[in-house]
Design a protein around this motif. Structure first.
Motif, PDB file in Angstrom:
ATOM      1  N   LYS A 213      47.526 -71.799  17.988  1.00 12.42           N
ATOM      2  CA  LYS A 213      48.671 -71.786  18.763  1.00 12.42           C
ATOM      3  C   LYS A 213      49.004 -70.614  19.399  1.00 12.42           C
ATOM      4  N   ARG A 214      48.781 -69.561  18.760  1.00  9.49           N
ATOM      5  CA  ARG A 214      48.912 -68.274  19.645  1.00  9.49           C
ATOM      6  C   ARG A 214      48.086 -67.966  20.905  1.00  9.49           C
ATOM      7  N   LEU A 215      46.694 -68.290  20.480  1.00  7.57           N
ATOM      8  CA  LEU A 215      45.599 -68.105  21.418  1.00  7.57           C
ATOM      9  C   LEU A 215      46.165 -69.152  22.805  1.00  7.57           C
ATOM     10  N   LEU A 216      46.408 -70.444  22.475  1.00  8.54           N
ATOM     11  CA  LEU A 216      46.340 -71.402  23.684  1.00  8.54           C
ATOM     12  C   LEU A 216      47.640 -71.101  24.248  1.00  8.54           C
ATOM     13  N   ARG A 217      48.769 -70.589  23.558  1.00  8.05           N
ATOM     14  CA  ARG A 217      49.911 -70.418  24.367  1.00  8.05           C
ATOM     15  C   ARG A 217      49.942 -69.204  25.154  1.00  8.05           C
ATOM     16  N   VAL A 218      49.350 -68.015  24.485  1.00  9.16           N
ATOM     17  CA  VAL A 218      49.086 -66.697  25.598  1.00  9.16           C
ATOM     18  C   VAL A 218      48.142 -67.264  26.540  1.00  9.16           C
ATOM     19  N   GLY A 219      47.100 -68.006  26.233  1.00  5.33           N
ATOM     20  CA  GLY A 219      46.199 -68.251  27.193  1.00  5.33           C
ATOM     21  C   GLY A 219      46.652 -68.910  28.496  1.00  5.33           C
ATOM     22  N   MET A 220      47.817 -69.666  28.446  1.00  8.46           N
ATOM     23  CA  MET A 220      48.465 -69.915  29.570  1.00  8.46           C
ATOM     24  C   MET A 220      48.594 -69.134  30.978  1.00  8.46           C
ATOM     25  N   ASP A 221      48.654 -67.768  30.423  1.00 12.23           N
ATOM     26  CA  ASP A 221      48.802 -66.944  31.359  1.00 12.23           C
ATOM     27  C   ASP A 221      47.713 -65.779  31.327  1.00 12.23           C
ATOM     28  N   GLY A 222      47.266 -65.018  32.175  1.00 11.56           N
ATOM     29  CA  GLY A 222      46.252 -63.995  32.313  1.00 11.56           C
ATOM     30  C   GLY A 222      44.907 -64.830  32.577  1.00 11.56           C
ATOM     31  N   ASN A 223      43.777 -63.932  32.339  1.00 12.42           N
ATOM     32  CA  ASN A 223      42.589 -64.397  32.953  1.00 12.42           C
ATOM     33  C   ASN A 223      41.524 -64.923  31.607  1.00 12.42           C
ATOM     34  N   LEU A 224      40.315 -65.151  32.037  1.00 11.70           N
ATOM     35  CA  LEU A 224      39.587 -65.565  30.999  1.00 11.70           C
ATOM     36  C   LEU A 224      38.683 -64.424  30.064  1.00 11.70           C
ATOM     37  N   ALA A 225      38.813 -63.161  30.774  1.00 11.85           N
ATOM     38  CA  ALA A 225      38.205 -62.196  30.153  1.00 11.85           C
ATOM     39  C   ALA A 225      39.082 -61.634  28.977  1.00 11.85           C
ATOM     40  N   ALA A 226      40.605 -61.752  29.148  1.00 14.29           N
ATOM     41  CA  ALA A 226      41.592 -61.334  28.278  1.00 14.29           C
ATOM     42  C   ALA A 226      41.553 -62.160  27.245  1.00 14.29           C
ATOM     43  N   ALA A 227      41.375 -63.572  27.510  1.00 11.40           N
ATOM     44  CA  ALA A 227      41.415 -64.890  26.738  1.00 11.40           C
ATOM     45  C   ALA A 227      40.270 -64.646  25.396  1.00 11.40           C
ATOM     46  N   LEU A 228      39.194 -64.229  26.248  1.00  6.89           N
ATOM     47  CA  LEU A 228      38.137 -64.272  25.295  1.00  6.89           C
ATOM     48  C   LEU A 228      37.997 -62.881  24.273  1.00  6.89           C
ATOM     49  N   ASP A 229      38.837 -62.116  24.915  1.00  7.75           N
ATOM     50  CA  ASP A 229      38.913 -60.590  23.851  1.00  7.75           C
ATOM     51  C   ASP A 229      39.884 -61.017  22.800  1.00  7.75           C
ATOM     52  N   ARG A 230      40.899 -61.930  22.903  1.00  9.80           N
ATOM     53  CA  ARG A 230      41.933 -62.491  22.050  1.00  9.80           C
ATOM     54  C   ARG A 230      41.147 -63.061  20.958  1.00  9.80           C
ATOM     55  N   GLU A 231      40.445 -64.229  21.749  1.00  5.12           N
ATOM     56  CA  GLU A 231      39.872 -64.933  20.734  1.00  5.12           C
ATOM     57  C   GLU A 231      38.986 -64.300  19.678  1.00  5.12           C
ATOM     58  N   ARG A 232      38.320 -63.347  20.197  1.00  2.00           N
ATOM     59  CA  ARG A 232      37.440 -62.588  19.286  1.00  2.00           C
ATOM     60  C   ARG A 232      38.216 -61.811  18.238  1.00  2.00           C
ATOM     61  N   GLY A 233      39.396 -61.208  18.461  1.00  6.49           N
ATOM     62  CA  GLY A 233      40.029 -60.559  17.529  1.00  6.49           C
ATOM     63  C   GLY A 233      40.550 -61.519  16.405  1.00  6.49           C
ATOM     64  N   VAL A 234      41.110 -62.799  16.699  1.00 12.14           N
ATOM     65  CA  VAL A 234      41.856 -63.705  15.974  1.00 12.14           C
ATOM     66  C   VAL A 234      40.665 -64.358  15.215  1.00 12.14           C
ATOM     67  N   PHE A 235      39.691 -64.550  15.676  1.00 10.62           N
ATOM     68  CA  PHE A 235      38.343 -65.245  15.098  1.00 10.62           C
ATOM     69  C   PHE A 235      37.968 -64.328  13.824  1.00 10.62           C
ATOM     70  N   VAL A 236      37.789 -63.068  14.287  1.00  8.72           N
ATOM     71  CA  VAL A 236      37.231 -62.167  13.195  1.00  8.72           C
ATOM     72  C   VAL A 236      38.242 -62.097  12.003  1.00  8.72           C
ATOM     73  N   SER A 237      39.481 -61.974  12.390  1.00  8.73           N
ATOM     74  CA  SER A 237      40.532 -61.829  11.589  1.00  8.73           C
ATOM     75  C   SER A 237      40.721 -62.972  10.536  1.00  8.73           C
TER      76      SER A 237
END
Length: 260
Positions: A213-237
């Motif tokens: 939910k957090r990734l998809l909602r935040v991903g509505m804004d910003g660029n792909l590189a930022a989205a990929l970085d967020r995805e990595r952090g959440v996935f690892v967590s």
């Protein structure tokens, strides 16, 4: 109370409870809604179900309340409007920021702020008689509750403009075709459908749903590189959670997972 909250089986049912007024929103109801969402944020359930009592989800702002404000001095009018909008805006933002899924059950009229509130949910189910209506222009006002943010992102700019400028109602079936709702059911099946879907969501992996939910909602804004970085952090967590371990083991053992 204009807003009722009931918790059971890990699910919080948030009910608009002014059926005699078609769940129109005046200042007391707006404040009650804001406070209810604050309570959910303080103690998040596994799922929130936003629903209503009566024939209509919500016809939006209480025009009688606005009429009363118009009869007073202009400074009092502005203060009253500002207080109302601040409360409903906080409620919608709070719903979108809850870590758990928010399921909205729609019926009858979903108009004005009622539409804005519905758009703040993560998933929507509607009855056959549901009608979505922008409505703000009908009383010469602009939207609140995030409609100007959600509509173009969910419909595209030109469809959103058509809805706002032409003020034509959208039927439940049209809303399904547009992707605004995930299912359309008979009126007498709404509560059972909502309960079943809520239980399904409550049985899922909590950390995975929260992260998605957090990734998809935040991903509505910003660029792909930022989205990929967020995805990595959440996935690892989330990979350190018991649910992830259970999901992997269940998949390898070809059995349904049992998430905690």
């Amino acid at each position: 109370m204009p807003i009722h909250v009931e918790r059971r089986e890990g699910i919080a049912f948030l009910t608009l409870d002014q059926p005699q007024r078609r769940n129109s929103v005046d200042l007391p109801m707006a404040i009650a809604l804001r406070d209810a969402v604050r309570g959910l944020a303080a103690q998040p359930p596994k799922v929130v179900v936003l629903c209503s009592r009566g024939e209509h989800f919500s016809v939006g702002g209480d025009v009688r309340y606005f009429q009363q404000l118009l009869q007073g001095p202009s400074n009092a009018r502005s203060a009253g409007v500002a207080q109302l909008v601040a409360a409903v805006n906080e409620a919608v933002l709070g719903l979108t920021e809850l870590p758990c899924p928010v399921l909205g059950l729609l019926n009858g009229a979903v108009a004005g702020f009622g539409l804005s509130l519905a758009l703040g949910c993560d998933l929507l189910v509607a009855t056959e008689d549901t009608r979505l209506l922008y409505a703000y222009g009908a009383i010469g006002i602009t939207p609140d509750g995030g409609a100007s943010w959600h509509l173009p992102r969910q419909l595209g700019l030109h469809r959103a403009l058509a809805l706002a400028l032409l003020n034509q109602p959208v039927s439940a079936r049209e809303a399904l075709a547009l992707g605004l709702v995930v299912d359309v059911v008979a009126s007498d099946a709404l509560q059972a459908t909502g309960q079943a879907l809520a239980l399904r969501l409550a049985a899922a992996a909590v950390a995975a749903q929260t992260g998605a939910k957090r990734l998809l909602r935040v991903g509505m804004d910003g660029n792909l590189a930022a989205a990929l970085d967020r995805e990595r952090g959440v996935f690892v967590s989330v990979s350190g959670s018991d649910d992830f371990a259970e999901g992997v083991e269940a998949f390898c053992e070809r059995r349904p997972p049992s998430f905690g």
